[in-house]
Design an enzyme around this catalytic site. Sequence first.
Site, PDB file in Angstrom:
ATOM      1  N   SER A   1      11.260  38.515  14.064  1.00 18.11           N
ATOM      2  CA  SER A   1      11.122  37.731  14.768  1.00 18.11           C
ATOM      3  C   SER A   1      12.477  37.595  16.151  1.00 18.11           C
ATOM      4  O   SER A   1      13.559  37.304  15.748  1.00 18.11           O
ATOM      5  CB  SER A   1      10.771  35.895  14.226  1.00 18.11           C
ATOM      6  OG  SER A   1      10.728  36.036  13.343  1.00 18.11           O
TER       7      SER A   1
HETATM    8  N1  SAH Z   1      11.325  37.203   8.636  1.00 20.72           N
HETATM    9  C1  SAH Z   1      11.196  38.633   9.264  1.00 20.72           C
HETATM   10  C2  SAH Z   1      10.380  38.878  10.329  1.00 20.72           C
HETATM   11  C3  SAH Z   1       9.032  39.222   9.595  1.00 20.72           C
HETATM   12  S1  SAH Z   1       7.378  39.790  10.496  1.00 20.72           S
HETATM   13  C4  SAH Z   1      12.820  38.858   9.505  1.00 20.72           C
HETATM   14  O1  SAH Z   1      13.096  38.174   9.796  1.00 20.72           O
HETATM   15  O2  SAH Z   1      12.047  40.318  10.068  1.00 20.72           O
HETATM   16  C5  SAH Z   1       6.413  39.214   9.045  1.00 20.72           C
HETATM   17  C6  SAH Z   1       6.447  40.410   8.177  1.00 20.72           C
HETATM   18  O3  SAH Z   1       5.608  39.673   7.175  1.00 20.72           O
HETATM   19  C7  SAH Z   1       6.343  41.488   7.517  1.00 20.72           C
HETATM   20  O4  SAH Z   1       7.499  42.759   7.730  1.00 20.72           O
HETATM   21  C8  SAH Z   1       4.805  42.110   7.566  1.00 20.72           C
HETATM   22  O5  SAH Z   1       4.340  43.242   6.835  1.00 20.72           O
HETATM   23  C9  SAH Z   1       5.118  40.497   6.051  1.00 20.72           C
HETATM   24  N2  SAH Z   1       3.610  40.452   5.218  1.00 20.72           N
HETATM   25  C10 SAH Z   1       2.410  40.279   5.583  1.00 20.72           C
HETATM   26  N3  SAH Z   1       1.684  40.546   4.745  1.00 20.72           N
HETATM   27  C11 SAH Z   1       2.272  40.044   3.920  1.00 20.72           C
HETATM   28  C12 SAH Z   1       2.099  39.166   3.102  1.00 20.72           C
HETATM   29  N4  SAH Z   1       0.865  39.181   2.055  1.00 20.72           N
HETATM   30  N5  SAH Z   1       3.436  39.752   1.403  1.00 20.72           N
HETATM   31  C13 SAH Z   1       4.917  39.313   1.833  1.00 20.72           C
HETATM   32  N6  SAH Z   1       4.469  39.808   3.289  1.00 20.72           N
HETATM   33  C14 SAH Z   1       4.064  40.121   4.482  1.00 20.72           C
END
Ligand code: SAH
Length: 219
Positions: free
Chosen positions: A67
């Site tokens: 993000s």
């Molecule tokens: N917080 C992260 C950015 C998140 S991007 C950072 O600091 O880099 C969103 C993430 O959510 C992605 O990596 C995606 O794979 C994950 N995601 C999507 N659905 C999910 C779920 N049901 N459980 C866990 N992770 C999930």
Amino acid sequence: MSPVHADSFAELRRAMVEEQLRRRGIKDKRVLEAMTEVPRHLFVPPGQYDEAYDDRALPIGQGQTISQPYMVGLMVSLLDVQPEHKVLEVGAGSGYQAAVLSRLAESVCAVELVPQLAERAARILADLHYDNVRIMTGDGTVGCAEEAPFDRIIVAAAAPEIPEPLTEQLAEGGVIVAPVGNRLVQTVVRAEKRGSKLNTTRSIDCVFVPLRGRHGWND
Ligand code: SAH
């Protein structure tokens, strides 16, 4: 990495905190300190270290993103994390936001659906000796029952609504922050648990990658 490089990243980080966070109204001192401390460049793909402090989200592989710094600052400030708190993050991605949370909380449990991302995040956090973060691989929309209740929960992917298991695993008086909306645009929502009720306030609009899994988008 040479000391010269380490210094220039620290300089970029201070500029990021000043220009992208403080100047745009992020005031929480502990959040600003944590984001000044955590080496964000280590969480982006190697070769893109120089872009790590840019004012935007960046690809981290597997179609996912780290993000934008402002979004991390805003959501983590809204979460109001205290040193004694146990925090759950859904969507650990690169592990960056979990790293920031780990500087603010007692412990962080961060769940990531994509195993390759979870493994890389865990390795970087271990190298940094951020030992109060645990990365778990799996569907975070069902929470993490064995570690519940949590004082704070943050969702880092676009949710159609706040997943029911997360509300259940939130402690009384606890706070959850999540981007809620459709697949194209969402709103950062903050909800505080009071008995069986959630007191909800809305912040700014945002665009996140979709939350998948049982209580996410399944198509
Ligand atoms: N917080 C992260 C950015 C998140 S991007 C950072 O600091 O880099 C969103 C993430 O959510 C992605 O990596 C995606 O794979 C994950 N995601 C999507 N659905 C999910 C779920 N049901 N459980 C866990 N992770 C999930």
